[in-house]
Design a protein around this motif. Structure first.
Motif, PDB file in Angstrom:
ATOM      1  N   GLY A  59       0.783  -1.309   0.040  1.00  0.00           N
ATOM      2  CA  GLY A  59      -0.072  -0.010  -0.086  1.00  0.00           C
ATOM      3  C   GLY A  59       0.908   1.200  -0.110  1.00  0.00           C
ATOM      4  N   TYR A  60       0.362   2.314  -0.232  1.00  0.00           N
ATOM      5  CA  TYR A  60       0.579   3.497  -0.656  1.00  0.00           C
ATOM      6  C   TYR A  60       0.965   4.390   0.771  1.00  0.00           C
ATOM      7  N   ARG A  61       0.454   4.485   1.494  1.00  0.00           N
ATOM      8  CA  ARG A  61       0.759   5.185   2.895  1.00  0.00           C
ATOM      9  C   ARG A  61       0.129   4.393   4.110  1.00  0.00           C
ATOM     10  N   PRO A  62       0.916   4.278   4.972  1.00  0.00           N
ATOM     11  CA  PRO A  62       0.999   3.355   6.304  1.00  0.00           C
ATOM     12  C   PRO A  62      -0.507   3.432   6.877  1.00  0.00           C
ATOM     13  N   PHE A  63      -0.677   4.922   7.026  1.00  0.00           N
ATOM     14  CA  PHE A  63      -1.875   4.884   7.982  1.00  0.00           C
ATOM     15  C   PHE A  63      -3.352   4.559   7.144  1.00  0.00           C
ATOM     16  N   THR A  85       6.469  -6.595  -5.328  1.00  0.00           N
ATOM     17  CA  THR A  85       6.644  -6.719  -6.725  1.00  0.00           C
ATOM     18  C   THR A  85       7.688  -5.981  -7.049  1.00  0.00           C
ATOM     19  N   HIS A  86       7.892  -4.788  -6.464  1.00  0.00           N
ATOM     20  CA  HIS A  86       8.958  -3.663  -6.896  1.00  0.00           C
ATOM     21  C   HIS A  86       8.897  -2.546  -5.742  1.00  0.00           C
ATOM     22  N   ALA A  87      10.052  -1.779  -5.772  1.00  0.00           N
ATOM     23  CA  ALA A  87      10.308  -0.873  -4.779  1.00  0.00           C
ATOM     24  C   ALA A  87       9.637   0.415  -4.907  1.00  0.00           C
ATOM     25  N   ASP A  88       8.846   0.629  -5.864  1.00  0.00           N
ATOM     26  CA  ASP A  88       8.085   2.025  -5.725  1.00  0.00           C
ATOM     27  C   ASP A  88       7.253   2.282  -4.653  1.00  0.00           C
ATOM     28  N   ILE A  89       7.339   3.719  -4.255  1.00  0.00           N
ATOM     29  CA  ILE A  89       6.735   3.988  -3.096  1.00  0.00           C
ATOM     30  C   ILE A  89       5.515   3.594  -2.764  1.00  0.00           C
ATOM     31  N   ASP A  90       4.571   3.371  -3.921  1.00  0.00           N
ATOM     32  CA  ASP A  90       3.265   3.212  -3.689  1.00  0.00           C
ATOM     33  C   ASP A  90       2.984   1.659  -3.447  1.00  0.00           C
ATOM     34  N   ARG A 117      20.837   2.823  -6.376  1.00  0.00           N
ATOM     35  CA  ARG A 117      20.611   3.146  -7.803  1.00  0.00           C
ATOM     36  C   ARG A 117      19.167   4.000  -7.858  1.00  0.00           C
ATOM     37  N   PRO A 118      18.967   5.130  -8.074  1.00  0.00           N
ATOM     38  CA  PRO A 118      17.807   5.719  -8.021  1.00  0.00           C
ATOM     39  C   PRO A 118      16.973   5.557  -9.098  1.00  0.00           C
ATOM     40  N   LEU A 119      15.445   5.723  -8.816  1.00  0.00           N
ATOM     41  CA  LEU A 119      14.644   5.559  -9.891  1.00  0.00           C
ATOM     42  C   LEU A 119      14.913   6.645 -11.185  1.00  0.00           C
ATOM     43  N   LYS A 120      14.543   6.792 -12.109  1.00  0.00           N
ATOM     44  CA  LYS A 120      14.649   7.529 -13.153  1.00  0.00           C
ATOM     45  C   LYS A 120      13.527   8.803 -12.744  1.00  0.00           C
ATOM     46  N   SER A 121      12.599   8.496 -12.125  1.00  0.00           N
ATOM     47  CA  SER A 121      11.441   9.446 -11.752  1.00  0.00           C
ATOM     48  C   SER A 121      11.989  10.373 -10.521  1.00  0.00           C
ATOM     49  N   ALA A 122      11.189  11.200 -10.380  1.00  0.00           N
ATOM     50  CA  ALA A 122      11.437  12.131  -9.241  1.00  0.00           C
ATOM     51  C   ALA A 122      11.303  11.424  -7.865  1.00  0.00           C
ATOM     52  N   ILE A 123      10.747  10.266  -7.809  1.00  0.00           N
ATOM     53  CA  ILE A 123      10.426   9.973  -6.795  1.00  0.00           C
ATOM     54  C   ILE A 123      11.549   8.768  -6.321  1.00  0.00           C
ATOM     55  N   ARG A 124      12.034   8.825  -5.385  1.00  0.00           N
ATOM     56  CA  ARG A 124      12.880   7.605  -5.061  1.00  0.00           C
ATOM     57  C   ARG A 124      12.328   6.524  -4.287  1.00  0.00           C
ATOM     58  N   SER A 125      12.678   5.307  -4.248  1.00  0.00           N
ATOM     59  CA  SER A 125      12.418   4.461  -3.433  1.00  0.00           C
ATOM     60  C   SER A 125      12.777   4.720  -2.082  1.00  0.00           C
ATOM     61  N   PRO A 126      11.644   4.138  -1.165  1.00  0.00           N
ATOM     62  CA  PRO A 126      12.061   4.408   0.370  1.00  0.00           C
ATOM     63  C   PRO A 126      13.053   3.352   0.639  1.00  0.00           C
ATOM     64  N   ARG A 127      14.050   3.715   1.625  1.00  0.00           N
ATOM     65  CA  ARG A 127      14.995   2.882   1.922  1.00  0.00           C
ATOM     66  C   ARG A 127      14.119   1.665   2.824  1.00  0.00           C
ATOM     67  N   LEU A 128      14.761   0.570   2.849  1.00  0.00           N
ATOM     68  CA  LEU A 128      14.231  -0.548   3.627  1.00  0.00           C
ATOM     69  C   LEU A 128      15.167  -0.808   4.640  1.00  0.00           C
ATOM     70  N   ARG A 129      14.830  -0.404   5.851  1.00  0.00           N
ATOM     71  CA  ARG A 129      15.861  -0.546   7.093  1.00  0.00           C
ATOM     72  C   ARG A 129      15.259  -1.678   7.896  1.00  0.00           C
ATOM     73  N   ARG A 130      15.332  -2.831   7.305  1.00  0.00           N
ATOM     74  CA  ARG A 130      15.116  -4.105   7.997  1.00  0.00           C
ATOM     75  C   ARG A 130      15.454  -5.393   7.303  1.00  0.00           C
ATOM     76  N   PRO A 131      15.429  -6.472   7.971  1.00  0.00           N
ATOM     77  CA  PRO A 131      15.834  -7.640   7.237  1.00  0.00           C
ATOM     78  C   PRO A 131      14.959  -7.969   6.206  1.00  0.00           C
ATOM     79  N   TYR A 132      15.572  -8.581   5.225  1.00  0.00           N
ATOM     80  CA  TYR A 132      14.756  -9.271   4.038  1.00  0.00           C
ATOM     81  C   TYR A 132      15.434 -10.239   3.300  1.00  0.00           C
TER      82      TYR A 132
END
Ligand SMILES: [Zn+2]
Length: 243
Positions: A59-63, A85-90, A117-132
């Motif tokens: 989902g796009y926003r946690p709340f 499925t991928h790292a886009d913010i939504d 590696r940033p996305l081409k789009s202006a919106i970067r993927s959020p960093r994942l700060r947990r094990p995966y």
């Protein structure tokens, strides 16, 4: 109380929705074990496997994700596995809700979530700060009685991954969208359009798929109608792209 930042994000996402004709499904139950949740323009899905709840994206926003899950009485703490499925913010922003879940994504997507590696789009993927855990093409993860097969579908992002559950349910994120029941590639926000089309051709070769779930244009129970064009396109080299 909705914060101003969240309101602005909401307005923006509605504008994007209109511009790119995204059609996320409303939150609801699709089958006895599959639920869909809407957060702004994006859908994520929950698959129930016995006592386990498996998320495909978050989902796009946690709340918003939390509210939507609550509306169908699903406690995020009960989600045991999350497949991205991928790292886009939504698709990944809601991940923080699922504190107890094991997180899986493609090894080719890892540079994005590490900020390398940033996305081409202006919106970067959020960093994942947990094990995966990292997946490669054709890896299979077993969750109770359920099997989840990873299918590498690069193009939209380098590590886009589709997931085939029990050989029947295909969750494909943004690898393609559906219009009038047909799968098509989308250029906007896609990093490599030609590669994305190759990935759709690859999906078209799957057999026995009963459901196809997208993140922004609903789902279909007619796999052949969705992908027949792409089987043909494999022969001619042509392929549609509505954007
Ligand atoms: Zn998306």
């Amino acid at each position: 109380m909705v914060r101003l930042g969240d309101r602005i994000t909401g307005w923006l996402s509605k504008a994007i929705d209109r511009k790119y004709t995204l059609h996320a499904l409303e939150t609801g139950r699709i089958t006895d074990k599959i639920y869909v949740f809407k957060t702004d323009t994006a859908n994520f899905y929950v698959f129930r496997s016995g006592e386990n709840f498996i998320c495909f994206d978050t989902g796009y926003r946690p709340f918003l994700s939390r509210e939507e899950l609550k509306s169908l009485n699903i406690d995020p703490e009960r989600v045991t596995h999350v497949f991205l499925t991928h790292a886009d913010i939504d698709h990944v922003w809601g991940l923080r809700l699922f504190k107890r879940a094991a997180v899986y994504l493609s090894e080719d997507e890892e540079p994005l979530i590490r900020g390398i590696r940033p996305l081409k789009s202006a919106i970067r993927s959020p960093r994942l700060r947990r094990p995966y855990l990292l997946l490669r093409d054709n890896d299979v993860v077993t969750v109770g009685p359920t099997s989840v097969r990873a299918i590498a579908t690069p193009g939209h992002t380098p590590g886009s991954m589709a997931y085939l559950v029990d050989g029947t349910y295909l969750f494909l994120g943004d690898t393609c969208k559906l219009k009038d029941g047909q799968a098509y590639a989308g250029k906007h926000y896609t990093m490599d359009y030609e590669t994305q089309k190759e990935s759709i051709r690859k999906l078209a070769g799957l057999k026995n798929v009963d459901y196809v779930f997208t993140a922004h244009s609903g789902y279909t129970q007619d796999f052949n109608a969705a992908f027949d064009y792409w089987k043909e396109a494999g022969k001619t080299g042509g392929a549609p792209g509505l954007f």
